[in-house]
Design an enzyme around this catalytic site. Sequence first.
Site, PDB file in Angstrom:
ATOM      1  N   LYS A  11      31.737  64.586  21.768  1.00 40.80           N
ATOM      2  CA  LYS A  11      32.869  63.691  21.488  1.00 40.80           C
ATOM      3  C   LYS A  11      34.169  64.479  21.530  1.00 40.80           C
ATOM      4  CE  LYS A  11      34.090  65.347  17.290  1.00 40.80           C
ATOM      5  NZ  LYS A  11      35.414  65.946  16.987  1.00 40.80           N
ATOM      6  N   LEU A  99      33.435  69.601  19.147  1.00 43.51           N
ATOM      7  CA  LEU A  99      32.907  68.580  20.060  1.00 43.51           C
ATOM      8  C   LEU A  99      31.676  67.874  19.504  1.00 43.51           C
ATOM      9  CD1 LEU A  99      33.214  70.660  23.360  1.00 43.51           C
ATOM     10  CD2 LEU A  99      34.778  68.870  22.562  1.00 43.51           C
ATOM     11  N   GLY A 101      28.736  69.072  18.693  1.00 42.43           N
ATOM     12  CA  GLY A 101      27.500  69.488  19.349  1.00 42.43           C
ATOM     13  C   GLY A 101      26.281  69.438  18.446  1.00 42.43           C
ATOM     14  N   ASP A 136      30.236  63.372  11.315  1.00 45.82           N
ATOM     15  CA  ASP A 136      30.343  62.933  12.713  1.00 45.82           C
ATOM     16  C   ASP A 136      29.066  62.280  13.232  1.00 45.82           C
ATOM     17  OD1 ASP A 136      32.960  63.729  13.083  1.00 45.82           O
ATOM     18  OD2 ASP A 136      32.447  65.669  13.964  1.00 45.82           O
TER      19      ASP A 136
END
Length: 284
Positions: A11, A99, A101, A136
């Site tokens: 993301k 990001l 991950g 997240d």
Amino acid sequence: MDEIKIVCPAKINLSLDVLGKREDGYHFVKMLMQSISLEDLITVRKSNNEIKIYCDTKDVPCNETNSAYKAAKLMFEKFNISGGVEILIDKKIPVAAGLAGGSTDAAGVIKAVNELYDLKLSLDEMMKIGVNIGADVPFCILGGTALAEGIGEILTPIKPLGGLWCVLAKPQFSVSTREVYSKLKIDEIPKHPDIERLIGYIEKGDYVNLAENMVNVLENVTIKEYPIIFEIKNIMMEFNALGSLMSGSGPTVFGMFESKNAAEKCYNRLRDYLKEVFLVKTCN
């Protein structure tokens, strides 16, 4: 079914605002989240033994500290599942890069266990489980384009922002999200993003104004410590990015482009400068 493969997208944050701090150390945030076509591939396989993690990337811990391991353990305990699973992570998303991950791998494991053991959980039910792993994870279960509030777990899907070309560039160091948030002085943030205005641009398909008005308040912390982030943003803008922003707590920077051709020129320039550069698209 004894084995399943799940694609786990990274993301980026189209904007990130921090509104306050909770007593438990988490922060109240307001963010625009976007899935991109940089993806890990995880294979989850039933086994008779404990949970085992396999990954050929040296920066990924293959033990109980791995978010994917935590997700599997939580699912097994919550639903009284016996036996174990083997989780193979084909890692493409950089580690500690802003990001998500680790979070997207955890989200993939939750989805995989749901399928393998026929738990019939809804998306909302899986997202509520995911927040126990990380803030997240719920977005990584949902995917697409969304407004994230609370600590990031209160999600409102918005009009998909699919098919935009982006260049991602990660400097050769990692950043601790916890440390960045701990150094942020909320009352000294010089500029906050106008999230509602940005959502309006997305709904109108006005990606030029969207890109020009993206703001990540965590840049105020990370750029002070790592000026290369500012340098990368400048290179992207010199190569005609519509806008450029650090994702999450960093250090990855992304630029948005009107065309693949424009994005490729920037990608090729940054490849001379950094090892980890990616040409991707926004995806639903």
